[in-house]
Design a protein around this motif. Structure first.
Motif, PDB file in Angstrom:
ATOM      1  N   LYS A 109       0.815  -1.219   0.000  1.00  0.00           N
ATOM      2  CA  LYS A 109       0.000   0.000   0.000  1.00  0.00           C
ATOM      3  C   LYS A 109       0.852   1.275   0.000  1.00  0.00           C
ATOM      4  CE  LYS A 109      -4.189  -1.766   2.078  1.00  0.00           C
ATOM      5  NZ  LYS A 109      -5.219  -1.529   3.086  1.00  0.00           N
ATOM      6  N   GLY A 110       2.092   1.191   0.469  1.00  0.00           N
ATOM      7  CA  GLY A 110       2.898   2.405   0.534  1.00  0.00           C
ATOM      8  C   GLY A 110       4.321   2.261   0.056  1.00  0.00           C
ATOM      9  N   CYS A 111       4.690   1.054  -0.375  1.00  0.00           N
ATOM     10  CA  CYS A 111       6.078   0.764  -0.728  1.00  0.00           C
ATOM     11  C   CYS A 111       6.174   0.382  -2.208  1.00  0.00           C
ATOM     12  CB  CYS A 111       6.567  -0.377   0.156  1.00  0.00           C
ATOM     13  SG  CYS A 111       8.315  -0.675   0.071  1.00  0.00           S
ATOM     14  N   PRO A 112       7.015   1.065  -2.991  1.00  0.00           N
ATOM     15  CA  PRO A 112       7.055   0.830  -4.439  1.00  0.00           C
ATOM     16  C   PRO A 112       7.824  -0.407  -4.899  1.00  0.00           C
ATOM     17  CG  PRO A 112       8.634   2.520  -3.857  1.00  0.00           C
ATOM     18  CD  PRO A 112       7.891   2.162  -2.590  1.00  0.00           C
ATOM     19  N   ILE A 113       8.564  -1.071  -4.000  1.00  0.00           N
ATOM     20  CA  ILE A 113       9.355  -2.219  -4.453  1.00  0.00           C
ATOM     21  C   ILE A 113       8.498  -3.476  -4.525  1.00  0.00           C
ATOM     22  CG2 ILE A 113      11.528  -1.285  -3.569  1.00  0.00           C
ATOM     23  CD1 ILE A 113      11.288  -3.191  -1.219  1.00  0.00           C
ATOM     24  N   ASN A 114       8.992  -4.490  -5.222  1.00  0.00           N
ATOM     25  CA  ASN A 114       8.288  -5.766  -5.344  1.00  0.00           C
ATOM     26  C   ASN A 114       8.493  -6.572  -4.073  1.00  0.00           C
ATOM     27  OD1 ASN A 114       7.156  -8.197  -6.015  1.00  0.00           O
ATOM     28  ND2 ASN A 114       8.457  -8.583  -7.778  1.00  0.00           N
ATOM     29  N   ILE A 115       7.609  -6.387  -3.121  1.00  0.00           N
ATOM     30  CA  ILE A 115       7.702  -7.021  -1.804  1.00  0.00           C
ATOM     31  C   ILE A 115       7.690  -8.544  -1.913  1.00  0.00           C
ATOM     32  CG2 ILE A 115       6.444  -7.351   0.375  1.00  0.00           C
ATOM     33  CD1 ILE A 115       7.876  -4.673   0.212  1.00  0.00           C
ATOM     34  N   ASP A 116       6.965  -9.085  -2.868  1.00  0.00           N
ATOM     35  CA  ASP A 116       6.805 -10.542  -2.974  1.00  0.00           C
ATOM     36  C   ASP A 116       8.104 -11.274  -3.293  1.00  0.00           C
ATOM     37  OD1 ASP A 116       4.081 -10.480  -2.373  1.00  0.00           O
ATOM     38  OD2 ASP A 116       3.537 -10.119  -4.467  1.00  0.00           O
ATOM     39  N   LYS A 117       9.128 -10.569  -3.767  1.00  0.00           N
ATOM     40  CA  LYS A 117      10.375 -11.263  -4.105  1.00  0.00           C
ATOM     41  C   LYS A 117      11.304 -11.436  -2.901  1.00  0.00           C
ATOM     42  CE  LYS A 117      13.467  -7.550  -5.484  1.00  0.00           C
ATOM     43  NZ  LYS A 117      14.423  -7.104  -6.453  1.00  0.00           N
ATOM     44  N   PHE A 118      10.929 -10.848  -1.760  1.00  0.00           N
ATOM     45  CA  PHE A 118      11.776 -10.935  -0.569  1.00  0.00           C
ATOM     46  C   PHE A 118      11.319 -12.064   0.339  1.00  0.00           C
ATOM     47  CE2 PHE A 118      12.353  -6.619  -2.034  1.00  0.00           C
ATOM     48  CZ  PHE A 118      13.729  -6.475  -1.948  1.00  0.00           C
ATOM     49  N   ASN A 119      12.289 -12.689   1.001  1.00  0.00           N
ATOM     50  CA  ASN A 119      12.033 -13.819   1.884  1.00  0.00           C
ATOM     51  C   ASN A 119      12.768 -13.653   3.199  1.00  0.00           C
ATOM     52  OD1 ASN A 119      10.380 -15.720   0.270  1.00  0.00           O
ATOM     53  ND2 ASN A 119      12.121 -15.588  -1.123  1.00  0.00           N
ATOM     54  N   ASP A 168      16.184 -11.610   4.210  1.00  0.00           N
ATOM     55  CA  ASP A 168      16.455 -10.503   3.295  1.00  0.00           C
ATOM     56  C   ASP A 168      16.200  -9.180   4.010  1.00  0.00           C
ATOM     57  OD1 ASP A 168      16.939 -12.338   1.273  1.00  0.00           O
ATOM     58  OD2 ASP A 168      14.943 -12.147   0.395  1.00  0.00           O
ATOM     59  N   CYS A 169      16.785  -8.117   3.482  1.00  0.00           N
ATOM     60  CA  CYS A 169      16.503  -6.774   3.975  1.00  0.00           C
ATOM     61  C   CYS A 169      16.694  -5.798   2.821  1.00  0.00           C
ATOM     62  CB  CYS A 169      17.386  -6.403   5.163  1.00  0.00           C
ATOM     63  SG  CYS A 169      19.146  -6.381   4.822  1.00  0.00           S
ATOM     64  N   THR A 170      16.036  -4.652   2.913  1.00  0.00           N
ATOM     65  CA  THR A 170      16.141  -3.660   1.845  1.00  0.00           C
ATOM     66  C   THR A 170      15.779  -2.282   2.377  1.00  0.00           C
ATOM     67  OG1 THR A 170      15.491  -3.157  -0.429  1.00  0.00           O
ATOM     68  CG2 THR A 170      13.755  -3.941   1.029  1.00  0.00           C
ATOM     69  N   ASN A 171      16.248  -1.268   1.690  1.00  0.00           N
ATOM     70  CA  ASN A 171      15.869   0.108   1.975  1.00  0.00           C
ATOM     71  C   ASN A 171      14.846   0.535   0.940  1.00  0.00           C
ATOM     72  OD1 ASN A 171      17.712   0.666   4.160  1.00  0.00           O
ATOM     73  ND2 ASN A 171      19.335   0.594   2.638  1.00  0.00           N
TER      74      ASN A 171
END
Length: 194
Positions: free
Chosen positions: A130-140, A143-146
């Motif tokens: 709803k508020g994050c532009p990255i492809n959340i489904d590819k993370f497991n 993992d971590c990301t900015n």
């Protein structure tokens, strides 16, 4: 110095949103992680120090977009030669700072400067989308990301896949706004806050 949570007057316990007639295990769980040590490790660009020998709480510094963890401590990769350590062991920095000489590393205590919101449940990814532009489904798990969430700079730490659990880190000054954005995005699904 006593730590006072940035969500001290904001985060409330209870059930919110569309929780009625739903099984409690199906509700999202939202909580604040507080009273932890947070510090950043940056290895200078001209450093020739070998980081493969460095261990913090018996954990190696993780590689790109990964984390390493045990029951007390998590280390997140934040960028090239840049890591964040989060630990319930509040003396961990003192025990490990001898590994980091001033010529090769900068160590910064960030404990008072971050808000950490933990979300758990099957619909975590839907809230993040709803508020994050990255492809959340590819993370497991691990993992971590900015990224950003509704314009607020965040770090997402994917704690586990089963149950689905993430931690969202934001600057303390944006803590209330981040909390409101996350909880607002969770109302549709119903959530329990503790």
């Amino acid at each position: 110095m006593k730590q006072i949570s940035s969500l001290n007057n904001v985060h409330q316990n209870g059930k919110f949103g569309d929780f009625e007639n739903k099984n409690e295990k199906d509700l999202l769980k939202i909580s604040e992680l507080k009273n932890v040590l947070i510090f950043q490790i940056v290895q200078y660009k001209n450093s020739s120090s070998d980081i493969s020998n460095i261990k913090i709480d018996n954990l190696e510094l993780p590689s790109t977009l990964k984390s390493s963890s045990n029951s007390d401590t998590r280390i997140l990769w934040m960028g090239p030669k840049n890591w964040i350590v989060i630990s319930s062991k509040t003396d961990l920095l003192l025990k490990n700072e001898k590994q980091f000489d001033e010529v090769n590393f900068a160590i910064t205590d960030l404990s008072h400067s971050r808000t950490i919101i933990e979300i758990q449940g099957d619909l975590v990814n839907e809230v993040l989308k709803k508020g994050c532009p990255i492809n959340i489904d590819k993370f497991n798990e691990g993992d971590c990301t900015n990224s950003i969430y509704n314009g607020i700079s965040i770090t997402i730490d994917f704690i586990s896949n089963n149950p689905k659990k993430v931690r969202i880190f934001g600057l303390r000054s944006f803590g209330e706004s981040l909390h409101h954005s996350i909880t607002d995005g969770s109302l549709e699904f119903g959530y329990q806050s503790n």
